[in-house]
Write a protein that holds these residues in place. Sequence first.
Motif, mmCIF file in Angstrom:
data_model
loop_
_atom_site.group_PDB
_atom_site.id
_atom_site.type_symbol
_atom_site.label_atom_id
_atom_site.label_comp_id
_atom_site.label_asym_id
_atom_site.label_seq_id
_atom_site.Cartn_x
_atom_site.Cartn_y
_atom_site.Cartn_z
ATOM 1 N N ALA A 1 -12.374 -15.139 -17.725
ATOM 2 C CA ALA A 1 -12.166 -16.438 -18.376
ATOM 3 C C ALA A 1 -10.798 -16.490 -19.066
ATOM 4 C CB ALA A 1 -13.285 -16.709 -19.381
ATOM 5 N N VAL A 2 -10.435 -15.409 -19.719
ATOM 6 C CA VAL A 2 -9.133 -15.349 -20.395
ATOM 7 C C VAL A 2 -8.002 -15.409 -19.374
ATOM 8 C CG1 VAL A 2 -7.621 -13.850 -21.778
ATOM 9 C CG2 VAL A 2 -9.999 -14.221 -22.468
ATOM 10 N N ARG A 3 -8.202 -14.767 -18.195
ATOM 11 C CA ARG A 3 -7.191 -14.833 -17.136
ATOM 12 C C ARG A 3 -6.955 -16.269 -16.692
ATOM 13 N NH1 ARG A 3 -8.634 -9.834 -15.527
ATOM 14 N NH2 ARG A 3 -10.477 -10.519 -14.426
ATOM 15 N N VAL A 4 -8.029 -17.042 -16.545
ATOM 16 C CA VAL A 4 -7.902 -18.449 -16.141
ATOM 17 C C VAL A 4 -7.098 -19.217 -17.190
ATOM 18 C CG1 VAL A 4 -9.204 -20.593 -15.788
ATOM 19 C CG2 VAL A 4 -9.984 -18.464 -14.721
ATOM 20 N N ILE A 5 -7.427 -19.019 -18.447
ATOM 21 C CA ILE A 5 -6.728 -19.714 -19.537
ATOM 22 C C ILE A 5 -5.254 -19.296 -19.586
ATOM 23 C CG2 ILE A 5 -6.587 -19.944 -22.051
ATOM 24 C CD1 ILE A 5 -9.717 -19.625 -22.012
ATOM 25 N N LEU A 6 -5.008 -17.997 -19.460
ATOM 26 C CA LEU A 6 -3.626 -17.516 -19.522
ATOM 27 C C LEU A 6 -2.810 -17.963 -18.315
ATOM 28 C CD1 LEU A 6 -3.827 -13.935 -21.060
ATOM 29 C CD2 LEU A 6 -3.093 -16.070 -22.118
ATOM 30 N N ARG A 7 -3.427 -18.066 -17.154
ATOM 31 C CA ARG A 7 -2.676 -18.573 -15.987
ATOM 32 C C ARG A 7 -2.221 -20.009 -16.237
ATOM 33 N NH1 ARG A 7 -6.225 -15.299 -12.212
ATOM 34 N NH2 ARG A 7 -4.840 -13.567 -11.706
ATOM 35 N N ALA A 8 -3.079 -20.809 -16.864
ATOM 36 C CA ALA A 8 -2.674 -22.180 -17.218
ATOM 37 C C ALA A 8 -1.529 -22.143 -18.233
ATOM 38 C CB ALA A 8 -3.866 -22.954 -17.772
ATOM 39 N N ALA A 9 -1.624 -21.227 -19.207
ATOM 40 C CA ALA A 9 -0.547 -21.086 -20.202
ATOM 41 C C ALA A 9 0.751 -20.634 -19.542
ATOM 42 C CB ALA A 9 -0.965 -20.097 -21.290
ATOM 43 N N VAL A 10 0.651 -19.753 -18.548
ATOM 44 C CA VAL A 10 1.841 -19.290 -17.820
ATOM 45 C C VAL A 10 2.496 -20.446 -17.087
ATOM 46 C CG1 VAL A 10 2.592 -17.864 -15.865
ATOM 47 C CG2 VAL A 10 1.132 -16.883 -17.639
ATOM 48 N N ARG A 11 1.679 -21.279 -16.425
ATOM 49 C CA ARG A 11 2.236 -22.448 -15.722
ATOM 50 C C ARG A 11 2.996 -23.352 -16.686
ATOM 51 N NH1 ARG A 11 -2.548 -22.067 -12.854
ATOM 52 N NH2 ARG A 11 -3.579 -23.644 -14.122
ATOM 53 N N LEU A 12 2.370 -23.612 -17.852
ATOM 54 C CA LEU A 12 3.035 -24.458 -18.862
ATOM 55 C C LEU A 12 4.313 -23.808 -19.378
ATOM 56 C CD1 LEU A 12 -0.050 -25.694 -20.904
ATOM 57 C CD2 LEU A 12 1.363 -27.034 -19.335
ATOM 58 N N ALA A 13 4.266 -22.511 -19.629
ATOM 59 C CA ALA A 13 5.437 -21.789 -20.124
ATOM 60 C C ALA A 13 6.557 -21.804 -19.097
ATOM 61 C CB ALA A 13 5.068 -20.356 -20.492
ATOM 62 N N ASP A 14 6.193 -21.603 -17.820
ATOM 63 C CA ASP A 14 7.212 -21.615 -16.758
ATOM 64 C C ASP A 14 7.821 -23.000 -16.597
ATOM 65 O OD1 ASP A 14 6.791 -18.933 -16.359
ATOM 66 O OD2 ASP A 14 5.572 -19.193 -14.535
ATOM 67 N N GLU A 15 6.996 -24.043 -16.692
ATOM 68 C CA GLU A 15 7.519 -25.419 -16.607
ATOM 69 C C GLU A 15 8.436 -25.719 -17.781
ATOM 70 O OE1 GLU A 15 4.250 -28.137 -16.233
ATOM 71 O OE2 GLU A 15 3.550 -27.181 -14.387
ATOM 72 N N ALA A 16 8.060 -25.254 -18.969
ATOM 73 C CA ALA A 16 8.902 -25.473 -20.163
ATOM 74 C C ALA A 16 10.234 -24.750 -20.007
ATOM 75 C CB ALA A 16 8.179 -24.995 -21.419
ATOM 76 N N GLY A 17 10.204 -23.587 -19.373
ATOM 77 C CA GLY A 17 11.441 -22.832 -19.160
ATOM 78 C C GLY A 17 12.367 -23.492 -18.158
ATOM 79 N N ARG A 18 11.786 -24.226 -17.207
ATOM 80 C CA ARG A 18 12.611 -24.921 -16.211
ATOM 81 C C ARG A 18 13.070 -26.278 -16.713
ATOM 82 N NH1 ARG A 18 8.667 -22.713 -12.667
ATOM 83 N NH2 ARG A 18 7.466 -24.616 -12.758
#
Length: 151
Positions: free
Chosen positions: A133-150
Amino acid sequence: MKPPAKRLSGPDSRPTVSRVASIFFCERKAVFDSVFGEIKTPETLRQAELGEAEHARFEREGAAAIERASRDERCFIATAVFGAGAPETRSLRDFRDRALMPSPAGRLFVRTYYALSPLIVPALRKHAGLAAAVRVILRAAVRLADEAGRG
Protein backbone atom coordinates in the motif's frame (compact mmCIF):
# COMPACT_ATOMS: atom_id res chain seq x y z
CA MET A 1 4.00 71.18 -0.25
CA LYS A 2 5.42 67.71 0.25
CA PRO A 3 9.08 67.03 -0.45
CA PRO A 4 9.64 64.66 -3.38
CA ALA A 5 10.01 61.00 -2.54
CA LYS A 6 13.61 59.90 -2.20
CA ARG A 7 14.87 57.49 -4.81
CA LEU A 8 17.52 55.12 -3.64
CA SER A 9 20.42 54.20 -5.86
CA GLY A 10 23.47 52.07 -5.41
CA PRO A 11 23.67 49.22 -2.89
CA ASP A 12 20.71 50.62 -0.89
CA SER A 13 18.39 50.46 -3.91
CA ARG A 14 17.52 46.78 -3.35
CA PRO A 15 14.71 46.36 -0.85
CA THR A 16 15.56 44.21 2.13
CA VAL A 17 13.30 41.46 3.40
CA SER A 18 12.59 43.66 6.40
CA ARG A 19 11.56 46.56 4.13
CA VAL A 20 9.21 44.39 2.07
CA ALA A 21 7.71 42.86 5.23
CA SER A 22 7.23 46.32 6.72
CA ILE A 23 5.07 47.31 3.75
CA PHE A 24 2.67 44.49 4.58
CA PHE A 25 2.94 45.09 8.32
CA CYS A 26 2.33 48.83 8.25
CA GLU A 27 1.51 50.38 4.91
CA ARG A 28 1.16 53.88 6.38
CA LYS A 29 4.67 53.77 7.83
CA ALA A 30 6.09 52.60 4.50
CA VAL A 31 4.39 55.51 2.70
CA PHE A 32 5.49 57.98 5.41
CA ASP A 33 9.08 56.73 5.20
CA SER A 34 9.15 56.97 1.42
CA VAL A 35 7.82 60.56 1.50
CA PHE A 36 9.65 61.98 4.51
CA GLY A 37 12.54 59.58 4.91
CA GLU A 38 13.07 56.94 7.52
CA ILE A 39 13.68 58.08 11.07
CA LYS A 40 16.63 56.13 12.35
CA THR A 41 17.07 56.30 16.09
CA PRO A 42 19.92 54.42 17.75
CA GLU A 43 17.40 51.77 18.82
CA THR A 44 15.94 51.31 15.32
CA LEU A 45 19.48 51.08 13.91
CA ARG A 46 20.33 48.43 16.51
CA GLN A 47 17.14 46.49 15.77
CA ALA A 48 17.80 46.71 12.03
CA GLU A 49 21.31 45.37 12.58
CA LEU A 50 19.93 42.49 14.64
CA GLY A 51 17.34 41.78 11.94
CA GLU A 52 19.95 41.76 9.18
CA ALA A 53 22.13 39.41 11.25
CA GLU A 54 19.13 37.11 11.74
CA HIS A 55 18.38 37.13 7.99
CA ALA A 56 22.03 36.31 7.25
CA ARG A 57 21.95 33.45 9.79
CA PHE A 58 18.76 32.11 8.20
CA GLU A 59 20.38 32.19 4.75
CA ARG A 60 23.51 30.41 6.04
CA GLU A 61 21.44 27.73 7.78
CA GLY A 62 19.34 27.17 4.65
CA ALA A 63 22.42 26.86 2.44
CA ALA A 64 24.07 24.48 4.92
CA ALA A 65 20.90 22.36 5.12
CA ILE A 66 20.75 22.10 1.34
CA GLU A 67 24.41 21.11 1.22
CA ARG A 68 23.93 18.44 3.92
CA ALA A 69 20.83 17.10 2.19
CA SER A 70 22.65 16.71 -1.11
CA ARG A 71 25.02 14.26 0.65
CA ASP A 72 22.28 12.59 2.71
CA GLU A 73 21.33 9.14 1.53
CA ARG A 74 18.52 8.67 4.05
CA CYS A 75 15.09 7.95 2.73
CA PHE A 76 13.92 5.35 5.19
CA ILE A 77 10.44 4.44 3.95
CA ALA A 78 11.29 4.54 0.23
CA THR A 79 14.40 2.45 0.92
CA ALA A 80 12.31 -0.06 2.87
CA VAL A 81 9.70 -0.52 0.13
CA PHE A 82 11.74 0.07 -3.08
CA GLY A 83 15.41 -0.42 -2.13
CA ALA A 84 18.26 2.04 -1.61
CA GLY A 85 19.26 2.40 -5.26
CA ALA A 86 15.78 2.27 -6.78
CA PRO A 87 14.79 5.05 -9.19
CA GLU A 88 11.80 5.87 -6.96
CA THR A 89 14.05 6.35 -3.95
CA ARG A 90 16.43 8.56 -5.95
CA SER A 91 13.51 10.61 -7.25
CA LEU A 92 12.19 11.21 -3.72
CA ARG A 93 15.68 12.21 -2.53
CA ASP A 94 15.96 14.64 -5.45
CA PHE A 95 12.56 16.12 -4.54
CA ARG A 96 13.69 16.51 -0.93
CA ASP A 97 16.84 18.34 -1.98
CA ARG A 98 15.22 20.48 -4.69
CA ALA A 99 11.83 21.35 -3.23
CA LEU A 100 11.81 20.75 0.52
CA MET A 101 15.24 21.70 1.83
CA PRO A 102 15.30 25.29 0.50
CA SER A 103 12.38 26.36 2.70
CA PRO A 104 12.00 26.41 6.49
CA ALA A 105 8.70 24.52 6.28
CA GLY A 106 10.29 21.91 4.03
CA ARG A 107 13.23 21.47 6.40
CA LEU A 108 10.81 21.06 9.31
CA PHE A 109 8.94 18.40 7.33
CA VAL A 110 12.19 16.55 6.57
CA ARG A 111 13.33 16.68 10.22
CA THR A 112 9.94 15.35 11.32
CA TYR A 113 10.13 12.61 8.70
CA TYR A 114 13.63 11.62 9.86
CA ALA A 115 12.40 11.44 13.45
CA LEU A 116 9.27 9.39 12.73
CA SER A 117 10.00 7.20 9.72
CA PRO A 118 12.48 4.85 11.47
CA LEU A 119 9.56 3.91 13.73
CA ILE A 120 7.45 2.97 10.67
CA VAL A 121 10.02 0.89 8.79
CA PRO A 122 9.78 -2.21 11.05
CA ALA A 123 6.03 -2.40 10.39
CA LEU A 124 6.67 -2.18 6.63
CA ARG A 125 9.15 -5.04 6.84
CA LYS A 126 6.78 -7.14 8.93
CA HIS A 127 3.57 -6.57 6.92
CA ALA A 128 3.86 -7.10 3.17
CA GLY A 129 0.36 -5.72 2.55
CA LEU A 130 1.21 -2.48 4.31
CA ALA A 131 4.44 -2.18 2.30
CA ALA A 132 2.49 -2.74 -0.92
CA ALA A 133 0.00 0.00 0.00
CA VAL A 134 2.83 2.39 0.84
CA ARG A 135 4.49 1.55 -2.51
CA VAL A 136 1.30 2.59 -4.34
CA ILE A 137 1.15 5.87 -2.42
CA LEU A 138 4.85 6.59 -2.92
CA ARG A 139 4.66 5.85 -6.66
CA ALA A 140 1.96 8.53 -6.91
CA ALA A 141 4.21 10.88 -4.88
CA VAL A 142 7.12 10.08 -7.23
CA ARG A 143 5.00 10.96 -10.27
CA LEU A 144 4.04 14.28 -8.68
CA ALA A 145 7.64 14.99 -7.66
CA ASP A 146 8.92 14.18 -11.15
CA GLU A 147 6.27 16.41 -12.75
CA ALA A 148 7.17 19.24 -10.35
CA GLY A 149 10.82 18.81 -11.30
CA ARG A 150 10.01 19.11 -15.00
CA GLY A 151 7.54 21.98 -14.46
